[in-house]
Design a protein around this motif. Structure first.
Motif, PDB file in Angstrom:
ATOM      1  N   VAL A  27       0.960  -0.957  -0.149  1.00 21.14           N
ATOM      2  CA  VAL A  27      -0.287   0.035   0.491  1.00 21.14           C
ATOM      3  C   VAL A  27       0.536   1.465   0.103  1.00 21.14           C
ATOM      4  O   VAL A  27       0.450   2.374   0.254  1.00 21.14           O
ATOM      5  CB  VAL A  27      -0.775   0.437   0.805  1.00 21.14           C
ATOM      6  CG1 VAL A  27      -1.953  -1.229   0.802  1.00 21.14           C
ATOM      7  CG2 VAL A  27       0.143   0.164   2.695  1.00 21.14           C
ATOM      8  N   GLY A  28       2.451   1.138  -0.727  1.00 26.33           N
ATOM      9  CA  GLY A  28       3.070   2.466  -1.103  1.00 26.33           C
ATOM     10  C   GLY A  28       3.665   2.163  -1.617  1.00 26.33           C
ATOM     11  O   GLY A  28       4.128   1.300  -2.111  1.00 26.33           O
ATOM     12  N   GLY A  29       5.011   3.397  -1.875  1.00 24.11           N
ATOM     13  CA  GLY A  29       5.523   3.230  -2.818  1.00 24.11           C
ATOM     14  C   GLY A  29       6.073   3.277  -4.087  1.00 24.11           C
ATOM     15  O   GLY A  29       6.777   3.241  -4.730  1.00 24.11           O
ATOM     16  N   GLY A  30       5.012   2.738  -5.230  1.00 24.20           N
ATOM     17  CA  GLY A  30       4.704   2.650  -6.490  1.00 24.20           C
ATOM     18  C   GLY A  30       3.412   3.665  -6.880  1.00 24.20           C
ATOM     19  O   GLY A  30       2.515   3.241  -5.888  1.00 24.20           O
ATOM     20  N   GLY A  31       3.207   3.828  -8.258  1.00 25.51           N
ATOM     21  CA  GLY A  31       2.320   3.800  -8.967  1.00 25.51           C
ATOM     22  C   GLY A  31       1.135   3.308  -8.795  1.00 25.51           C
ATOM     23  O   GLY A  31       0.078   3.338  -8.746  1.00 25.51           O
ATOM     24  N   ALA A  32       1.359   1.754  -9.153  1.00 26.12           N
ATOM     25  CA  ALA A  32       0.575   1.319  -9.370  1.00 26.12           C
ATOM     26  C   ALA A  32      -0.686   0.289  -7.617  1.00 26.12           C
ATOM     27  O   ALA A  32      -1.479   0.224  -7.720  1.00 26.12           O
ATOM     28  CB  ALA A  32       0.418  -0.663  -9.401  1.00 26.12           C
ATOM     29  N   GLU A  33       0.900   0.684  -6.857  1.00 33.55           N
ATOM     30  CA  GLU A  33       0.086   0.764  -5.501  1.00 33.55           C
ATOM     31  C   GLU A  33      -0.781   1.780  -4.828  1.00 33.55           C
ATOM     32  O   GLU A  33      -1.839   2.011  -4.172  1.00 33.55           O
ATOM     33  CB  GLU A  33       1.061   0.438  -4.404  1.00 33.55           C
ATOM     34  CG  GLU A  33       1.815  -0.568  -4.487  1.00 33.55           C
ATOM     35  CD  GLU A  33       3.153  -0.140  -5.327  1.00 33.55           C
ATOM     36  OE1 GLU A  33       3.121  -1.994  -6.067  1.00 33.55           O
ATOM     37  OE2 GLU A  33       2.725  -0.372  -6.169  1.00 33.55           O
ATOM     38  N   ARG A  34      -1.075   3.457  -5.528  1.00 29.67           N
ATOM     39  CA  ARG A  34      -1.262   4.170  -5.505  1.00 29.67           C
ATOM     40  C   ARG A  34      -2.767   4.539  -5.831  1.00 29.67           C
ATOM     41  O   ARG A  34      -3.480   4.910  -5.091  1.00 29.67           O
ATOM     42  CB  ARG A  34      -0.544   5.377  -5.989  1.00 29.67           C
ATOM     43  CG  ARG A  34      -0.851   6.926  -5.537  1.00 29.67           C
ATOM     44  CD  ARG A  34      -0.510   8.219  -5.740  1.00 29.67           C
ATOM     45  NE  ARG A  34      -1.741   9.311  -5.144  1.00 29.67           N
ATOM     46  CZ  ARG A  34      -0.950  10.539  -6.484  1.00 29.67           C
ATOM     47  NH1 ARG A  34       0.475  10.588  -7.273  1.00 29.67           N
ATOM     48  NH2 ARG A  34      -1.777  11.406  -6.136  1.00 29.67           N
TER      49      ARG A  34
END
Length: 382
Positions: A27-34
């Motif tokens: 749920v953090g750190g990357g575009g897909a997770e955002r």
């Protein structure tokens, strides 16, 4: 357009609340997770019960979550453990639909759902141009095996969402999917597009910003080389701040040092106040070898920055509307990127603010969430 969106939103709100489970690596750190976090929050705002199943902890890089979203995490990130954990969870909960967010989440969700009695519909989502990525990176035995699993996951999904038209076309050919099963839905990036304000380039040293994980896809070595050319060949006084973390940090810092660019390029790490950093900048620069969409391009346009991006597959050309709202440079060519940046500084691309605002509305979270929910409703009520 506004009327259609209002009708769509009204329809979404009128439906019976659903239990939606998103599967994401973190749920953090990357575009897909955002994307997962933004979708979950907005689906909750629509009145649905939303949970996220994830396995990687990003610590300080975790995005802020709506308190109404339930989180589930298996005891280990190992694939068999998370498959069994998700499968056990699906047996306990009433879930109306499962949505996978990117490659390994799609694989995990599909394997957990396989042969599960009364399994809910599964939607896979693909956030990169997989064909171009695999051609560029090559496939080891392990990645070849995982790619086959991902292909099976997408072929068995009730629906597949690709985040750009280019990514969709590439995916259909690469994974041999039925065109009718693959839907293009852009990423939810902005809450609205109303407070857009274009800024003029200021005099003096040019402040350039780049954002993204320090991975091969972003091709930061090319960007660093282009900045060197911009300074030494094209005589432009500038400073580049790169925001992001990743495995290539030390390699990139070594390249900066080798080219004697330490006074002009800074690796700033991960920040949560990205809009503030963009507000301090003049130009947004992207040098990717491949993308799926390009969330940060949307954010840069919304922040009023001039944008110069490599014309890589897939996403930047769509986000920048074929160069209408930002400059596209030949991908993989540092001199082309430096030249395009220098030309933008000398003769900024004229951008109609009203047209840009209308363009950015298609990347707003309420609209994109409504499009996702429209797909969900059709599957749940099929």
């Amino acid at each position: 357009y506004k009327r259609q969106v209002c009708v769509l939103l009204a329809l979404m709100n009128s439906e019976e609340p659903l239990n939606i489970l998103l599967v994401a690596s973190s749920v953090g750190g990357g575009g897909a997770e955002r994307v997962a976090v933004n979708l979950a929050a907005e689906m909750t705002a629509f009145g649905h019960d939303v949970a996220i199943f994830y396995w990687d902890e990003k610590g300080d890089e975790n995005y802020e979550l709506d308190a109404r979203i339930t989180l589930y995490k298996p005891p280990s990130r190992l694939l068999p453990v998370r498959i069994l954990g998700l499968r056990s969870l699906l047996k306990k909960l009433r879930v109306d639909v499962v949505i996978g967010i990117a490659d390994m989440a799609n694989v995990t969700a599909w394997l957990a759902l396989s042969r599960l009695p009364n399994a809910p519909p599964f939607i896979a989502s693909v956030h990169s141009d997989l064909r171009v990525r695999d051609a560029a990176m090559g496939l080891s035995f392990k990645t070849r095996f995982l790619r086959r699993l991902h292909r099976q996951a997408c072929n068995h999904a009730a629906s597949v969402i690709a985040v750009s038209d280019g990514a969709r076309e590439s995916l259909i050919e690469y994974f041999r999917l039925r065109p009718g099963s693959v839907i293009r839905i852009y990423n939810p990036v902005l809450q609205d597009a109303n407070s857009l304000a274009r800024r003029s380039l200021t005099g003096g040293s040019v402040r350039i910003i780049a954002v993204g994980r320090l991975t091969h896809a972003k091709n930061y070595p090319l960007m660093i080389q282009s900045i060197g050319m911009l300074i030494h060949r094209l005589n432009v006084d500038c400073h580049l701040d790169i925001y992001g973390t990743g495995a290539l940090t030390s390699q990139l810092q070594a390249l900066i040092d080798d080219l004697d660019l330490g006074a002009h390029i800074s690796l700033r790490g991960f920040v949560k106040n990205l809009p503030e950093k963009m507000a301090e900048s003049d130009v947004f620069l992207q040098s990717s070898s491949w993308e799926g969409f390009g969330n940060v391009l949307v954010e840069a346009l919304y922040a009023g920055l001039s944008v110069v991006a490599a014309d890589c597959p897939s996403g930047p050309r769509e986000v920048l509307s074929d160069g209408k709202f930002g400059v596209l440079a030949a991908a993989g060519n540092p001199l082309a990127l430096a030249t395009a940046l220098a030309e933008e500084l000398r003769n900024p691309l004229p951008v109609d603010e009203s047209a840009l605002r209308e363009h950015l509305r298609q990347f707003t979270t309420p609209r994109i969430t409504a499009e996702y929910l429209q797909v969900v409703q059709k599957l749940v009520h099929a």
